[in-house]
Design a protein around this motif. Structure first.
Motif, mmCIF file in Angstrom:
data_model
loop_
_atom_site.group_PDB
_atom_site.id
_atom_site.type_symbol
_atom_site.label_atom_id
_atom_site.label_comp_id
_atom_site.label_asym_id
_atom_site.label_seq_id
_atom_site.Cartn_x
_atom_site.Cartn_y
_atom_site.Cartn_z
ATOM 1 N N TYR B 93 0.836 -1.207 0.000
ATOM 2 C CA TYR B 93 0.000 0.000 0.000
ATOM 3 C C TYR B 93 0.871 1.258 0.000
ATOM 4 O O TYR B 93 0.577 2.229 -0.686
ATOM 5 C CB TYR B 93 -0.940 -0.004 1.218
ATOM 6 N N GLN B 96 1.966 1.853 -3.378
ATOM 7 C CA GLN B 96 0.894 2.365 -4.243
ATOM 8 C C GLN B 96 0.611 3.846 -3.980
ATOM 9 O O GLN B 96 0.438 4.627 -4.914
ATOM 10 C CB GLN B 96 -0.378 1.541 -4.017
ATOM 11 N N TYR B 111 7.957 -1.662 -2.714
ATOM 12 C CA TYR B 111 7.601 -2.925 -3.368
ATOM 13 C C TYR B 111 8.683 -3.959 -3.090
ATOM 14 O O TYR B 111 8.404 -5.127 -2.845
ATOM 15 C CB TYR B 111 7.443 -2.724 -4.873
#
Lengths: 355, 177
Positions: B93, B96, B111
């Motif tokens: 998250y 993102q 990531y």
């Protein structure tokens, strides 16, 4: 005539090994890992629950095929000679350290060539390291190193490793509850079982006849400029390059290479240790399995050491990830080098100087 | 073979027979008890439940992200990381949200942390797989940071970002890890 025949067998073995290595990856084994003795040892250790990484737990039929193929051809042709007693415990520990070295590079010497053949330039440092380690080993041989002491031992001992391979194969087919086969990660990636087994049997049988060994090929060339095995090794490499290109598995470069890292210094040292260790125990990990199949009890001990290495690499974090080697892996490589050099000097027969 | 050998062979054969029968019986009984198909379904159900629970846990973060309230999402994620340090989804998250904010390097770094913690994100065989999304970001990052490296070869941030890109490329390529 005999020399020509030996070269032929060596070249045929190399060609089958190179083709098999690429084909098995194409048919489902992990990328660039069509054949990798160290990775597969780790998988088998996991399947036997000797370590707890379920992603690396699978009974790889290729390894059982190597041992059984070698056994069957040796037995059928009267070459099954049961010998042992040459520093078995030392060989066990060298076998263990060889797998640690392979885990830091992420691959055995065969996978090193398969990675190179697939365009993975991070394997260049490994190749240089392996050659350097073998060269050091040859220096020790020239200066009087020999483990020696090989003798005939009771025949039953020679059947134990092939029997173990057979039992593991039965476990793979029967899948008893104490065998763990991972359903994700590299464990879930495998070529069809019968294809893998067939490839293992054929390569095992041919390797028994030819004596093909990655480190042995380079050692023989450095030691006596003898090229029989080297021709087989080079054939394996070129055949793997051709099939990697044909099957779309070739990707030239340093980056985006599967199961690799950019710590070239540690790769060099790790494979130097693998090269030196393999010279000390007379054969790369692949060759140890072939010899274990043909009745060499000492090679059987080295193979069991390799199995222990396959377990402890995960339990003690002795290998590498895509981010590079772990601290423990680095310490493992250095300890392995210390152990190998100490073994080399301990077993040197020094020429007596006249007073 | 003398009498002792014959007796020994007979004993071995008898013991082997008993052992094999015991093992076969045990395995058949065990297989009946935990049928692999139902065991697989059970594991799959547990996995789905976990995914559902995670969805609930991160519901607010997802809402903040959709509403464009990135600062709130970040604050919530920092709190989540403190409370659940083993949850790799926080880093997904985070990646993102950072991506939405245009912070490509930081997004890729998060990531990477997520993939390091849980390989399922790059494993096609698992429901958590998001390799295609990661690949898109990584491709974008590779082009961007390669350009920046050419301009500023000694910039540590660019070097680190490229390291993260290469790491994720290797993981996406598969292999024995």
């Amino acid at each position: 005539m005999k020399a020509i025949r030996m070269i032929d067998v060596s070249i045929v073995t190399g060609a089958v090994l190179g083709f098999g290595g690429v084909l098995l990856a194409y048919l489902g084994n992990p990328a660039n890992s069509g054949i990798c003795v160290s990775c597969f040892m780790e998988n088998i250790a996991g399947a036997l629950q000797l370590h707890d990484n379920v992603r690396m737990s699978y009974l790889r039929p290729e390894l059982m095929g190597f041992v059984l193929g070698s056994f069957l051809i040796a037995f059928g042709t009267g070459r099954f000679r049961v010998r042992g007693g040459s520093s078995p415990v030392l060989r066990f520990f060298v076998g263990f350290f060889i797998i640690v070295g392979c885990a830091v590079f992420i691959g055995c010497p065969i996978k090193m060539f398969l990675r190179l053949a697939a365009g993975d330039l991070t394997a260049v440092a490994a190749t240089l390291g392996l050659i350097f380690g073998i060269w050091v080993g040859v220096r020790y041989i020239k200066e009087g190193f020999a483990l020696g002491g090989v003798k005939e031992v009771p025949k039953i001992q020679g059947f134990l490793m092939p029997l173990l391979a057979l039992v593991l194969l039965v476990f793979l087919f029967v899948h008893p509850s104490f065998i763990r086969l991972g359903q994700k990660g590299p464990a879930a990636l495998h070529a069809p079982l019968l294809v893998s087994l067939f490839a293992g049997l054929v390569i095992g049988a041919l390797a028994q006849r030819s004596g093909l060994c990655v480190t042995g090929a380079i050692r023989n060339f450095i030691l006596a400029r003898e090229k029989t095995l080297l021709n087989g090794l080079l054939t394996a490499f070129f055949v793997a390059v051709v099939f990697s290109l044909l099957l779309g598995q070739f990707n030239l470069g340093m980056n985006a290479q599967p199961a690799s890292h950019l710590s070239h210094g540690w790769t060099f040292l790790a494979m130097a240790m693998v090269g030196l260790g393999s010279v000390l125990i007379d054969g790369c990990p692949f060759r140890q399995l072939i010899k274990a199949g043909q009745g060499d009890v000492d090679a059987g001990m080295a193979s069991l050491g390799m199995l222990m290495g396959g377990a402890l690499v995960f339990l003690w974090f002795l290998g590498s990830t895509s981010a590079g080697p772990t601290f423990q892996g680095k310490v493992g490589v250095l300890t392995g080098l210390i152990f190998s050099v100490a073994a080399a000097i301990a077993f040197r027969k020094r020429a007596r100087r006249s007073p | 073979m003398d009498w002792l050998d014959r007796l020994s062979v007979a004993a071995i054969a008898g013991l082997a027979l008993i052992t094999i029968s015991m093992l076969t019986n045990h395995e058949m009984h065990k297989k009946r008890q935990d049928d692999p198909a139902s065991a697989g379904k059970e594991a799959g159900r547990a996995y789905s439940l976990q995914v559902e629970a995670d969805k609930k846990l991160y519901q607010q973060v997802a809402a903040f992200r959709e509403q464009g309230r990135y600062a709130d999402a970040m604050a919530k994620l920092e709190d989540m990381i403190e409370r659940y340090p083993d949850k790799s989804l926080s880093y997904v998250y985070l990646g993102q949200v950072l991506l939405k904010q245009g912070k490509l390097g930081a997004a890729i770094h998060n990531y990477r942390r997520a993939v390091e913690m849980d390989s399922d994100y790059v494993d096609k065989r698992t429901p958590r797989f998001m390799g295609d999304a990661i690949k898109t970001v990584v491709e974008e990052g590779r082009e961007k940071f390669a350009r920046e490296k050419a301009l500023r070869p000694k910039d540590k941030d660019v070097q680190r970002a490229l390291k993260d890109v290469y790491y994720l490329q290797r993981r996406l390529a598969g292999g024995c890890e």
